[in-house]
Scaffold this motif. Sequence first.
Motif, mmCIF file in Angstrom:
data_model
loop_
_atom_site.group_PDB
_atom_site.id
_atom_site.type_symbol
_atom_site.label_atom_id
_atom_site.label_comp_id
_atom_site.label_asym_id
_atom_site.label_seq_id
_atom_site.Cartn_x
_atom_site.Cartn_y
_atom_site.Cartn_z
ATOM 1 N N PRO A 178 -10.424 113.950 57.148
ATOM 2 C CA PRO A 178 -10.595 115.126 57.837
ATOM 3 C C PRO A 178 -9.478 114.812 58.644
ATOM 4 C CG PRO A 178 -12.793 114.247 58.487
ATOM 5 C CD PRO A 178 -12.105 113.706 57.154
ATOM 6 N N SER A 227 -11.035 115.801 65.859
ATOM 7 C CA SER A 227 -10.100 115.937 67.332
ATOM 8 C C SER A 227 -11.072 114.798 68.275
ATOM 9 C CB SER A 227 -10.695 117.537 67.996
ATOM 10 O OG SER A 227 -12.469 116.862 67.711
ATOM 11 N N LEU A 228 -10.723 114.655 69.373
ATOM 12 C CA LEU A 228 -10.640 113.996 70.330
ATOM 13 C C LEU A 228 -12.030 114.527 71.819
ATOM 14 C CD1 LEU A 228 -7.242 112.725 71.257
ATOM 15 C CD2 LEU A 228 -9.996 110.898 69.981
ATOM 16 N N GLU A 251 -3.379 104.869 74.886
ATOM 17 C CA GLU A 251 -1.967 105.201 74.181
ATOM 18 C C GLU A 251 -1.859 106.152 75.253
ATOM 19 O OE1 GLU A 251 -3.695 106.379 70.148
ATOM 20 O OE2 GLU A 251 -2.580 103.919 69.874
ATOM 21 N N LEU A 252 -0.766 106.742 75.164
ATOM 22 C CA LEU A 252 -0.329 108.095 75.691
ATOM 23 C C LEU A 252 -0.025 109.018 75.028
ATOM 24 C CD1 LEU A 252 3.503 107.036 77.161
ATOM 25 C CD2 LEU A 252 1.230 106.496 77.888
ATOM 26 N N LYS A 253 -0.630 110.093 75.707
ATOM 27 C CA LYS A 253 -1.037 111.325 74.689
ATOM 28 C C LYS A 253 -0.122 112.218 74.749
ATOM 29 C CE LYS A 253 -5.047 114.893 73.190
ATOM 30 N NZ LYS A 253 -3.819 115.367 72.984
ATOM 31 N N ARG A 284 -0.710 109.285 60.451
ATOM 32 C CA ARG A 284 -1.066 110.855 61.372
ATOM 33 C C ARG A 284 0.177 109.990 62.794
ATOM 34 N NH1 ARG A 284 -6.766 112.208 59.658
ATOM 35 N NH2 ARG A 284 -6.372 112.776 57.596
ATOM 36 N N GLU A 297 2.437 112.603 65.639
ATOM 37 C CA GLU A 297 2.439 113.633 66.675
ATOM 38 C C GLU A 297 4.177 113.714 67.048
ATOM 39 O OE1 GLU A 297 -0.632 114.809 68.157
ATOM 40 O OE2 GLU A 297 -0.210 116.141 69.841
ATOM 41 N N TYR A 345 0.449 107.571 65.302
ATOM 42 C CA TYR A 345 -0.672 106.879 65.507
ATOM 43 C C TYR A 345 -1.875 106.354 65.002
ATOM 44 C CZ TYR A 345 -2.558 111.466 65.417
ATOM 45 O OH TYR A 345 -3.478 112.848 65.263
ATOM 46 N N LYS A 389 -9.300 104.653 73.113
ATOM 47 C CA LYS A 389 -10.051 103.399 71.936
ATOM 48 C C LYS A 389 -10.189 102.598 71.503
ATOM 49 C CE LYS A 389 -6.825 106.827 68.704
ATOM 50 N NZ LYS A 389 -4.843 106.774 68.218
ATOM 51 N N PRO A 408 -14.701 111.264 66.813
ATOM 52 C CA PRO A 408 -15.498 110.208 66.988
ATOM 53 C C PRO A 408 -16.201 110.009 68.549
ATOM 54 C CG PRO A 408 -12.955 110.036 66.852
ATOM 55 C CD PRO A 408 -13.446 111.104 67.422
ATOM 56 N N TRP A 457 -16.220 106.385 69.644
ATOM 57 C CA TRP A 457 -15.204 105.241 69.722
ATOM 58 C C TRP A 457 -13.826 105.648 70.172
ATOM 59 C CZ3 TRP A 457 -10.744 105.557 67.198
ATOM 60 C CH2 TRP A 457 -11.326 106.193 65.470
HETATM 61 C C1 LIG Z 1 -8.627 109.020 67.147
HETATM 62 C C2 LIG Z 1 -8.457 110.474 66.587
HETATM 63 C C3 LIG Z 1 -9.243 110.979 66.351
HETATM 64 C C4 LIG Z 1 -7.656 110.207 64.823
HETATM 65 N N1 LIG Z 1 -8.622 109.806 64.017
HETATM 66 C C5 LIG Z 1 -8.826 110.497 63.076
HETATM 67 O O1 LIG Z 1 -8.677 111.771 63.113
HETATM 68 C C6 LIG Z 1 -10.159 110.334 62.106
HETATM 69 C C7 LIG Z 1 -10.747 110.914 61.219
HETATM 70 C C8 LIG Z 1 -11.442 110.127 60.303
HETATM 71 C C9 LIG Z 1 -12.184 109.241 59.890
HETATM 72 O O2 LIG Z 1 -13.225 109.068 59.339
HETATM 73 C C10 LIG Z 1 -13.925 109.330 58.452
HETATM 74 C C11 LIG Z 1 -13.881 109.693 57.247
HETATM 75 C C12 LIG Z 1 -14.468 110.762 56.672
HETATM 76 C C13 LIG Z 1 -15.006 111.878 56.988
HETATM 77 C C14 LIG Z 1 -15.097 111.345 58.547
HETATM 78 C C15 LIG Z 1 -14.777 110.752 59.834
HETATM 79 C C16 LIG Z 1 -11.189 108.484 61.441
HETATM 80 C C17 LIG Z 1 -10.643 108.809 62.190
HETATM 81 C C18 LIG Z 1 -6.870 110.759 67.407
HETATM 82 C C19 LIG Z 1 -6.531 112.027 67.240
HETATM 83 C C20 LIG Z 1 -5.584 112.225 68.416
HETATM 84 C C21 LIG Z 1 -5.039 111.479 68.589
HETATM 85 C C22 LIG Z 1 -3.991 111.976 69.577
HETATM 86 N N2 LIG Z 1 -3.761 112.892 69.816
HETATM 87 N N3 LIG Z 1 -2.964 110.634 69.959
HETATM 88 C C23 LIG Z 1 -3.085 109.721 69.667
HETATM 89 N N4 LIG Z 1 -2.209 108.639 70.260
HETATM 90 N N5 LIG Z 1 -4.537 109.296 69.121
HETATM 91 C C24 LIG Z 1 -5.137 110.203 68.548
HETATM 92 N N6 LIG Z 1 -6.587 109.945 67.443
#
Ligand SMILES: CC(C)(CNC(=O)c1ccc(Oc2ccccc2)cc1)c1ccc2c(N)nc(N)nc2n1
Length: 328
Positions: free
Chosen positions: A80, A83-84, A113-115, A168, A170, A222, A287, A304, A306
């Motif tokens: 998946p 979202s943050l 990190e810059l979003k 993944r 942006e 990212y 993070k 997350p 974290w």
């Molecule tokens: C941290 C995370 C949410 C990505 N991570 C994930 O999507 C993610 C997905 C499954 C994960 O592990 C799982 C595996 C199986 C099931 C559930 C979770 C762990 C992280 C995120 C979201 C948006 C971001 C953004 N706009 N900018 C930056 N710089 N960083 C970002 N980081």
Amino acid sequence: MDRIQAEQRVNELNELLRGYGHAYYVLDKPAVPDSVYDQLLNELIELETLYPDLIFPDSPTQRVGGTPITNFDKVTHTLPMLSLSNVFNEEDIREFDKRVRNGAGDNIEYVCELKIDGLAVSLIYENGQFVRGATRGDGRVGEDITVNLRTVRTIPLKLRKSVSLEVRGEVFMPKRSFHNLNAERGGRGEELFANPRNAAAGSLRQLDPKITASRNLDVFIYGIGGDAESHGLSEHEETLQFIEALGFKTNNERQVCKSVEEVLAYIEKWTEQRSNLSYEIDGIVIKVNRYLQQQELGFTAKSPKWATAYKFPAEEVMTTVRDIELSV
Ligand SMILES: CC(C)(CNC(=O)c1ccc(Oc2ccccc2)cc1)c1ccc2c(N)nc(N)nc2n1
């Protein structure tokens, strides 16, 4: 030149042009003058015209697809795209830091990190080749926009190593491109895009890749989708360096912060500096750096524990005279 020599030369040209393209678009440090790049590209086009079976999918001539597509297929993300959670002020940030320390102990490092204010995408590579790109969608199911993402010059069609992984990032439209696009649209009496994020989304949703290719989109990667541990990586900063070494573009303004005070200072800095950036950001992502500590903290239903995103206060929208002129 016979066919064997042609094949050798085509492979050589693909390698050369990939390296020059990376230097120019990803590192923003051209390795050769444009005239040299164009001459090599024309030589490749000539050979591909003479020997069509020497046209490889990762050739720079294959970035912009031919015929428009009729619709976007749905794709289900293997992992998946979560979202943050959001925080809005210093108190929230200190609260987040306290919860992290309660859950993972006091020896915490963050990566700030810059979003980027763009569109989240998933890019899948098999043996180093870009095979599929998709929008985030609802986090589980997105749309296959591979043909449009191939036109983004900073998305590599072939990696430096033949690894299979998902990354993944942006996709965004730089501010200058946004203003130029709206000036053109205004001049043609067309509707203006409200902001670079909408312009990027609209450009990726085009059914004709030629239009997407004309919109000067860019990307910051990212993260890795999936277990970074399988690549022997133990922390987020290390993963970003691994991603960069493969040929991806990451955002260099990130910073490892060893305390919540350093996180607050980073936020202060970019609250003031963000207007000098060539792209829009809507916040700062915080993070926990070490994966072991991320695992200790885990997830809520959709985010997350974290990570979090500090969101800038919405700016009062200054409609300038120029915007009004362009909008009539
Ligand atoms: C941290 C995370 C949410 C990505 N991570 C994930 O999507 C993610 C997905 C499954 C994960 O592990 C799982 C595996 C199986 C099931 C559930 C979770 C762990 C992280 C995120 C979201 C948006 C971001 C953004 N706009 N900018 C930056 N710089 N960083 C970002 N980081």
